[in-house]
Design a protein around this motif. Structure first.
Motif, PDB file in Angstrom:
ATOM      1  N   SER A 131       8.749  -2.313  -1.715  1.00  0.00           N
ATOM      2  CA  SER A 131       7.382  -1.869  -1.970  1.00  0.00           C
ATOM      3  C   SER A 131       6.932  -2.310  -3.352  1.00  0.00           C
ATOM      4  CB  SER A 131       7.298  -0.339  -1.867  1.00  0.00           C
ATOM      5  OG  SER A 131       6.040   0.120  -2.293  1.00  0.00           O
ATOM      6  N   SER A 189       4.822   3.492  -0.133  1.00  0.00           N
ATOM      7  CA  SER A 189       6.115   3.610  -0.806  1.00  0.00           C
ATOM      8  C   SER A 189       7.238   3.061   0.060  1.00  0.00           C
ATOM      9  CB  SER A 189       6.392   5.080  -1.126  1.00  0.00           C
ATOM     10  OG  SER A 189       6.574   5.816   0.075  1.00  0.00           O
ATOM     11  N   LYS A 199       0.799  -1.229   0.000  1.00  0.00           N
ATOM     12  CA  LYS A 199       0.000   0.000   0.000  1.00  0.00           C
ATOM     13  C   LYS A 199       0.831   1.277   0.000  1.00  0.00           C
ATOM     14  CE  LYS A 199      -3.165  -2.501   3.066  1.00  0.00           C
ATOM     15  NZ  LYS A 199      -3.737  -2.546   4.430  1.00  0.00           N
ATOM     16  N   ARG A 218       4.505  -0.917  -4.824  1.00  0.00           N
ATOM     17  CA  ARG A 218       4.034   0.286  -5.517  1.00  0.00           C
ATOM     18  C   ARG A 218       5.127   0.825  -6.411  1.00  0.00           C
ATOM     19  NH1 ARG A 218       1.410   4.839  -1.910  1.00  0.00           N
ATOM     20  NH2 ARG A 218       1.524   5.793  -3.968  1.00  0.00           N
TER      21      ARG A 218
END
Length: 384
Positions: free
Chosen positions: A168, A131, A129, A170
């Protein structure tokens, strides 16, 4: 020989003809300090009883603390340890990390029960979810707190040991920079003259041009004083930073307050920025408006203009320019840095002008720009 504060005392009572071991033992209902006194025949016996009492007291306190939830203990750690050692803005960020990332996952677990698996699973979940920067801040927060708990004998070992910060999932967010066309539109819009009571124009639109040509952080511009500007030497001295922090004094209804720090974001943020022609022109126009004030970016009362006020001006200018995309104020700093790279300024110089603590930080932020410029350069070279 005097004992260390908080470790009690041993003395001879002539009134009772006995040695006395004395140690603080909590507070009375009225708030006064209570003491435990133990009477012994010899000094050695008194010292022994004092050691035993203090050991039992520390053990009991540690056991009580170890049954606190992670959230309760971290709140206590934040208030009693970190708040007194950090700048308010940094403390606000740390507190936010605890509240948003740590507490929802492991906040209800007791301190003595939290495991490395609990923390690893928390970071793994956050990696989907948030960084990499958020993951690192979360890891650092829980690790610092648990290290303190170990040193305070609250827990036997640090459960963060062995935990790995995951990567991460993301995608890294590329920085936003204005296109050449948008820069031209912005410059034309910023210089529109301001007239009180009439629509159009900006009282301090030239501030955006100044940011675009110096790479200052908006907080640095808010705190900039005219005494920091050397027109003859064509330079600006950065030594302060304005920030928005939580109001923790309870002396007003405001949730947040604006403050100026005498030292900016990092040690390397203390720097001197050269003034180019566009920045010089902007400063001359701004001086006509705020020259009698202490601050370059002064409001109509002569006080410093808050960072969000400068950001709001930039937002209005973009809207009036008809930009399809809305940029944050930091995009002006990124556009300035990108312009330097395009003019073949070396990364060390760019890093120094921006006030980064290392060239690695500069490279990580602008890696996409640097790599794309390399590709452009190679495309201009004929085949060998």
């Amino acid at each position: 020989m005097s004992r260390e504060k908080g470790t009690g005392s041993v003395f001879y009572s002539t009134q009772r003809n006995q040695w006395v071991a004395c140690a603080a033992n909590g507070f009375s209902p009225s708030g006064g300090r209570k003491y435990k006194r133990m009477y012994c025949k010899t000094e050695a016996e008194a010292k022994k009883k004092l050691r035993e009492f203090l050991r039992e007291k520390d053990c009991g306190g540690s056991q009580a603390q170890s049954t606190l939830s992670v959230q309760d203990y971290m709140n206590q750690w934040l208030e009693t340890v970190k708040r007194r050692t950090m700048k308010p803005s940094g403390y606000d960020r740390l507190e936010s990390t605890c509240i948003k990332q740590v507490y929802p996952h492991i906040g209800d677990i007791q301190m003595h029960g939290v495991t490395s698996t609990d923390i690893q699973e928390m970071l793994n979940d956050l990696s989907c979810k948030y960084s990499q920067s958020v993951l690192k801040k979360t890891y650092d927060a829980i690790n610092s707190c648990m290290r303190y708990a170990v040193n305070s004998n609250i827990i036997d070992r640090n459960p963060v040991n062995g935990v790995v910060v995951p990567k991460s999932s993301r995608e890294s967010k590329e920085i936003s920079i204005l296109s050449d066309e948008e820069v031209e539109l912005l410059k034309r819009e910023c210089v529109k003259p301001f007239s009180r009571g009439k629509r159009g124009g900006y009282r301090l639109g030239y501030l955006c041009i100044l940011l675009l040509n110096t790479g200052m952080r908006v907080g640095e511009l808010s705190a900039l004083e005219w005494s920091d500007v050397n027109f003859k030497g064509r330079s600006i001295r950065i030594s302060k930073n304005a920030s928005v922090i939580k109001n923790r004094d309870g002396d007003s209804d405001r949730t947040y307050v604006n403050v100026i720090y005498d030292n900016p974001k990092t040690k390397c943020s203390n720097r001197t920025i050269p003034i180019n022609n566009a920045a010089m022109d902007a400063l001359i126009h701004i001086k006509e408006i705020t020259g009698n004030c202490k601050y370059v970016a002064a409001n109509q009362d002569g006080d410093f203009l808050k960072p969000e006020a400068i950001s709001n001006t930039f937002r209005t200018i973009q809207k009036n320019c008809g930009f399809k995309k809305q940029y944050g104020i930091h995009a002006l700093r990124h556009t300035f840095a990108t312009s330097l790279f395009r003019k073949n300024v070396d990364i060390k110089t760019v890093s120094t002008i921006l006030g980064h603590s290392s060239t690695a930080i500069t490279y990580n932020i602008y890696v996409h720009i640097i790599e794309s410029l390399k590709v452009e350069a190679l495309s201009l070279i004929d085949d060998v």
